[in-house]
Design an enzyme around this catalytic site. Structure first.
Site, PDB file in Angstrom:
ATOM      1  N   GLU A  45      55.449 -50.204 -54.753  1.00 12.41           N
ATOM      2  CA  GLU A  45      54.250 -48.701 -53.447  1.00 12.41           C
ATOM      3  C   GLU A  45      54.989 -48.191 -53.230  1.00 12.41           C
ATOM      4  O   GLU A  45      54.804 -47.158 -53.470  1.00 12.41           O
ATOM      5  CB  GLU A  45      53.418 -49.993 -53.224  1.00 12.41           C
ATOM      6  CG  GLU A  45      52.519 -48.455 -52.818  1.00 12.41           C
ATOM      7  CD  GLU A  45      52.164 -48.845 -51.357  1.00 12.41           C
ATOM      8  OE1 GLU A  45      52.056 -47.096 -50.800  1.00 12.41           O
ATOM      9  OE2 GLU A  45      52.917 -49.403 -50.898  1.00 12.41           O
ATOM     10  N   ASP A  49      55.476 -44.002 -54.026  1.00 16.23           N
ATOM     11  CA  ASP A  49      55.195 -42.917 -52.839  1.00 16.23           C
ATOM     12  C   ASP A  49      56.127 -42.203 -52.824  1.00 16.23           C
ATOM     13  O   ASP A  49      56.415 -40.550 -53.055  1.00 16.23           O
ATOM     14  CB  ASP A  49      55.006 -43.677 -51.933  1.00 16.23           C
ATOM     15  CG  ASP A  49      54.300 -42.532 -50.754  1.00 16.23           C
ATOM     16  OD1 ASP A  49      53.361 -42.114 -50.328  1.00 16.23           O
ATOM     17  OD2 ASP A  49      55.135 -42.563 -49.128  1.00 16.23           O
ATOM     18  N   ASP A 118      47.900 -47.678 -54.430  1.00 19.98           N
ATOM     19  CA  ASP A 118      48.695 -48.799 -54.523  1.00 19.98           C
ATOM     20  C   ASP A 118      49.320 -48.796 -55.151  1.00 19.98           C
ATOM     21  O   ASP A 118      50.642 -48.666 -55.785  1.00 19.98           O
ATOM     22  CB  ASP A 118      48.594 -49.980 -53.308  1.00 19.98           C
ATOM     23  CG  ASP A 118      48.129 -49.216 -51.765  1.00 19.98           C
ATOM     24  OD1 ASP A 118      48.625 -48.303 -51.024  1.00 19.98           O
ATOM     25  OD2 ASP A 118      47.927 -50.494 -51.285  1.00 19.98           O
ATOM     26  N   GLU A 121      50.626 -45.570 -57.445  1.00 22.65           N
ATOM     27  CA  GLU A 121      52.381 -45.249 -57.052  1.00 22.65           C
ATOM     28  C   GLU A 121      53.022 -46.400 -57.259  1.00 22.65           C
ATOM     29  O   GLU A 121      54.237 -46.527 -57.851  1.00 22.65           O
ATOM     30  CB  GLU A 121      52.029 -45.914 -55.526  1.00 22.65           C
ATOM     31  CG  GLU A 121      51.625 -44.168 -54.876  1.00 22.65           C
ATOM     32  CD  GLU A 121      51.155 -43.898 -53.374  1.00 22.65           C
ATOM     33  OE1 GLU A 121      51.136 -43.245 -52.842  1.00 22.65           O
ATOM     34  OE2 GLU A 121      51.307 -45.455 -52.584  1.00 22.65           O
TER      35      GLU A 121
END
Length: 228
Positions: A45, A49, A118, A121
């Protein structure tokens, strides 16, 4: 490693055939069910991002070559925020294939915005590690679709815009009040009222306080701009 039937179906919907299927499994494993031999998706995650941010930064620059940094920044924030990631995750059905602990499942974890964002990502990072940046970039642009080209010319946070509207007229910042909270703990609905010192007020309902505040601010600002 062989994927389960539900993950094979998800892989098809995602549009990426993993050479390293363990990456997909990890991307969908929440910390509530992780063990020493079954790592969770937090590190992916973190990486996803950053991959998403780079893809969106480049896409926005290409979409509007004349835009200033001040115009691009709010558009970027709109495209990478948790709400948008969760929205894309819902379209993919990520909630149906999340690996969750019993407590998270009982508390409605498959519908929680933060968990979905989350995981989205983490899936982006899994594709990046499996096939490289160009493949991950193509995936992100396909999944985000028209969101990139249709992001508002002024995608600034409506709460900020409303506050600036008030300040420009010598008014103090708007106040936000929780009027009601309904629904079960795992799926609440908040009613929020926004009010200006001059008396104007609007209410909105959403699944989070932040979303309700934004909707209320956006509605009030639109009314004020129409009547001013």
């Amino acid at each position: 490693m062989r994927l389960s039937a539900d993950l094979q179906a998800f892989q098809i919907k995602l549009g990426h055939d993993f050479r390293r299927p363990e990456l997909l499994v990890r991307a969908l494993t929440h910390p509530s069910i992780a063990t020493a031999t079954r790592p969770d998706n937090q590190r992916l995650e973190f990486l996803g991002d950053r991959v998403l941010g780079l893809v969106m930064s480049e896409a926005l620059l290409m979409a509007d070559r004349a835009a200033s940094e001040g115009q691009l920044a709010p558009r970027f924030n709109t495209l990478v925020r948790k709400e948008t990631c969760a929205e894309v995750a819902r379209e993919l059905g990520i909630g149906d294939v999340l690996r969750l602990g019993r407590s998270e499942m009982l508390s409605g974890g498959r519908r929680k915005e933060a968990l979905l964002a989350d995981a989205m990502e983490a899936v982006i990072a899994a594709v990046y590690r499996d096939a490289g940046f160009e493949v991950a970039k193509a995936l992100v642009l396909r999944l985000w679709g028209n969101r990139v080209t249709e992001v508002r010319a002024d995608a600034r946070d409506p709460k900020t815009s409303l506050q600036e509207w008030a300040q420009a007229r010598g008014l103090p910042p708007p106040s936000y009040t929780e009027i009601a909270r309904e629904g079960p703990p795992h799926e609440p609905r908040f009613t929020i009222a926004v009010r200006l010192a001059s008396g104007e007020e609007e209410q909105a309902k959403a699944g989070s306080k932040r979303a309700a505040e934004q909707t209320a601010a956006r509605t009030l600002l639109a009314r004020l701009e129409t009547t001013s």
